[in-house]
Scaffold this motif. Structure first.
Motif, mmCIF file in Angstrom:
data_model
loop_
_atom_site.group_PDB
_atom_site.id
_atom_site.type_symbol
_atom_site.label_atom_id
_atom_site.label_comp_id
_atom_site.label_asym_id
_atom_site.label_seq_id
_atom_site.Cartn_x
_atom_site.Cartn_y
_atom_site.Cartn_z
ATOM 1 N N ASN A 1 0.785 -1.188 0.035
ATOM 2 C CA ASN A 1 -0.077 0.070 -0.172
ATOM 3 C C ASN A 1 0.854 1.233 0.081
ATOM 4 O O ASN A 1 0.276 2.228 -0.485
ATOM 5 C CB ASN A 1 -0.936 0.005 1.259
ATOM 6 N N GLU B 1 -9.244 4.860 -4.857
ATOM 7 C CA GLU B 1 -9.255 3.460 -5.045
ATOM 8 C C GLU B 1 -10.416 3.151 -5.472
ATOM 9 O O GLU B 1 -11.402 3.668 -5.281
ATOM 10 C CB GLU B 1 -9.051 2.548 -3.606
ATOM 11 N N LYS C 1 -12.128 5.955 2.557
ATOM 12 C CA LYS C 1 -12.421 4.332 2.109
ATOM 13 C C LYS C 1 -13.003 3.586 3.435
ATOM 14 O O LYS C 1 -13.799 3.076 3.281
ATOM 15 C CB LYS C 1 -10.970 3.783 1.777
ATOM 16 N N ARG D 1 -8.703 7.463 -0.840
ATOM 17 C CA ARG D 1 -8.399 6.876 0.412
ATOM 18 C C ARG D 1 -8.567 7.297 1.662
ATOM 19 O O ARG D 1 -8.925 6.410 2.767
ATOM 20 C CB ARG D 1 -7.038 6.523 -0.020
ATOM 21 N N SER E 1 1.033 -0.905 -12.871
ATOM 22 C CA SER E 1 0.300 -1.702 -12.034
ATOM 23 C C SER E 1 0.567 -3.081 -12.107
ATOM 24 O O SER E 1 0.302 -4.028 -11.121
ATOM 25 C CB SER E 1 -1.130 -1.365 -12.490
ATOM 26 N N ILE F 1 -4.167 4.545 -10.600
ATOM 27 C CA ILE F 1 -4.749 4.764 -9.172
ATOM 28 C C ILE F 1 -4.158 5.238 -8.103
ATOM 29 O O ILE F 1 -4.492 5.798 -7.427
ATOM 30 C CB ILE F 1 -5.642 3.379 -9.166
ATOM 31 N N ALA F 2 -2.882 4.669 -7.857
ATOM 32 C CA ALA F 2 -2.274 4.834 -6.753
ATOM 33 C C ALA F 2 -1.812 6.090 -6.643
ATOM 34 O O ALA F 2 -1.609 6.794 -5.874
ATOM 35 C CB ALA F 2 -0.936 3.972 -6.939
ATOM 36 N N THR G 1 -4.137 -1.993 -2.265
ATOM 37 C CA THR G 1 -4.194 -1.261 -3.408
ATOM 38 C C THR G 1 -4.072 -2.100 -4.877
ATOM 39 O O THR G 1 -3.223 -3.132 -4.352
ATOM 40 C CB THR G 1 -3.219 -0.069 -3.526
ATOM 41 N N TYR G 2 -4.818 -2.294 -5.866
ATOM 42 C CA TYR G 2 -4.598 -2.970 -6.971
ATOM 43 C C TYR G 2 -4.940 -4.604 -6.432
ATOM 44 O O TYR G 2 -4.266 -5.470 -6.938
ATOM 45 C CB TYR G 2 -3.250 -3.115 -7.616
#
Length: 493
Positions: free
Chosen positions: A215, A418, A479, A476, A222, A412-413, A264-265
């Protein structure tokens, strides 16, 4: 080891052929209800020297290494897919099956083998130890896409993911006792608690470190996140094994921690590891099939002795071990019968059967051939009938509804946001409400709703229905607020 007269191009073609054959074998096996591992093994035996003669392979050490690497990948993927809330309810019985159950299975089978093969007690118990544990690769593959009740599936998966330490420990003990008769059994017992305890602690620690690192790291692509995640599985095994702890247990526990953390991912990681685990499983069983010579495995004496031992293992040792391991635990008679039947043998016994060969134990090749036959018998008889037995016992669960779709944001990161996937169930407070009536957290936007095979564009008047998959883009920072809101139950309103 010889690979015919193939050059480099031929070897590459052979690998491609094996993978394609494995994919079609998996598809074919699902249609006829036959475990895919049986077909993978048969592919290996078919192209081996006793079959079409494309490959001559008799390197037990290389097969052992390939098996260990593949099991790391398979256990890691299995741990990632396992939900902690499901496993937590069956943790105690699973541990009992993984320790007491394996010990009882090994002892009962070992006593029978002593008389059936007319070998020494230590040799019989070595055989029992090798076939004493259920196999993660076989169990994960058998239960995938099958609608077995969650409690049964979780028990079997947790048992198979954690019972390798006991099987490995017992196998190494009896190899040591056969090689060094003066070795004291009592001196070796503390090493088991070291293997289990340190393996568990390492798995927990590295799992948390991995989750934190995944994270926090900001990678350019990705596609690097799944590779980065899997690397922790190999690190976990190598560290644990390096200090004589259980590498397999550590890998499964670390993956369990990672898979139940906010990542993440997540979906890229999950899909990559699922595909990689399939590839590892195909190549592992094909290699193990290559190592077995049909002319040796299907001899009359091997078949006869293998069938008798299989009968003892399936109908005596495993049931006794299950019923005694689950005394005073909340399992019905039907559930115990199912757990007894679903104790599949697979890659682990075959890989462990290479240990006596490498150690130079007398009769090791005979053990390997009979164990190989026992595994095939278990896969054919038990693996192909799991659904039937579950239906007869009334242990089928609801149809699994897993999404075959995903939405990914490439950056996204870097966007500090997210995409959250959430499946709505009947007891969720949001079900039955229109989007305009739901108070979503700040900076949370529904990007899409997937209902069955349809993609629904979300509007204010769109109503959330049971089974809907919601894809929500959220900062995030908010979230956790979104997660709490989505998981709110109707009776908590």
């Amino acid at each position: 080891m010889q690979i015919g007269s193939f050059d480099n191009d031929g070897i590459v073609f052979l690998i491609a052929f094996l993978l394609i054959s494995g994919v079609f074998a998996a598809k074919f096996s699902s249609r006829i209800g036959l475990p895919s591992l049986v077909l993978f093994i048969l592919v290996g035996m078919l192209i081996g020297s006793d079959g079409l003669g494309f490959v001559y392979f008799d390197n037990a050490e290389l097969a052992q290494m390939a098996g260990i690497l593949a099991l790391i990948i398979i256990l890691f993927e299995g741990g990632l897919q396992t939900k902690w809330k499901t496993v937590r309810a069956v943790a105690l019985p699973s541990i009992s099956l993984a320790t007491v159950g394996v010990l009882l299975t090994s002892l009962i089978t070992g006593f029978a083998v002593h008389y059936i093969l007319d070998v020494s007690w230590y040799e019989g118990l070595l055989f029992g130890a090798i076939v004493g544990s259920t196999d993660a690769a076989a169990v994960f593959a058998a239960l995938k896409e099958r609608n077995i009740k969650a409690k049964m599936g979780a028990t079997l998966e947790a048992e198979s993911g954690t019972n390798d330490p006991m099987a490995v420990f017992l196998t190494l003990i009896f190899i040591e006792l056969l090689s060094q008769p003066n070795t004291s059994l009592w001196i070796m017992i503390p090493s088991f608690f070291w293997q289990m305890g340190i393996g568990l602690l390492l798995g927990l620690g590295i799992g948390k470190l991995a989750s934190f690192s995944i994270n926090r790291i900001n990678l350019e692509s990705s596609g690097l996140y799944p590779i980065f995640t899997l690397s922790f599985g190999f690190i976990t095994y190598s560290i644990a094994s390096g200090i004589d702890a259980s590498g397999f247990l550590a890998v499964y526990v670390s993956a369990l921690v990672i898979g139940n953390s906010e990542l993440t991912y997540r979906y890229s990681i999950s899909q990559f590891n699922e595909g990689f685990a399939w590839m590892a499983q195909i190549l592992m069983f094909v290699i193990l099939g290559l190592l077995a010579f049909p002319g040796h495995v299907f001899q009359i004496n091997v078949i006869t002795q293998g069938l008798i031992i299989s009968f003892v293992l399936i109908f005596v040792a495993r049931p006794v071990a299950v019923f005694l391991s689950l005394i005073k635990m909340k399992y019905t008679m039907k559930e115990k019968i199912f757990l007894s039947w679903a104790g599949l043998r697979g890659a682990v016994p075959i890989v462990l059967a290479t240990f006596p060969i490498v150690a130079g134990i007398e009769n090791a090749v005979l053990y390997f051939n009979i164990i190989f036959f026992v595994v095939l018998t278990s896969a054919l008889v038990q693996g192909s009938s799991i659904n039937t037995v579950a239906k007869k016992l009334g242990l089928m669960g609801p149809v699994k509804d897993t999404p075959h779709h995903s939405i990914e944001l490439i950056s996204i990161a870097k966007a500090n946001a997210e995409m959250v996937q959430f499946q709505a169930n009947n007891d969720n407070a949001v079900v039955g409400k229109k989007l305009k009536d739901i108070e979503f957290p700040t900076r949370a936007t529904i990007s899409a709703i997937v209902r069955g095979d349809r993609l629904i564009t979300p509007y204010g008047d769109t109503e959330i229905k049971p089974g809907d998959f919601l894809y929500i883009l959220v900062s995030r920072k908010y979230k956790e607020d979104l997660r709490k809101m989505l998981n709110e139950k109707k009776n908590n309103k």
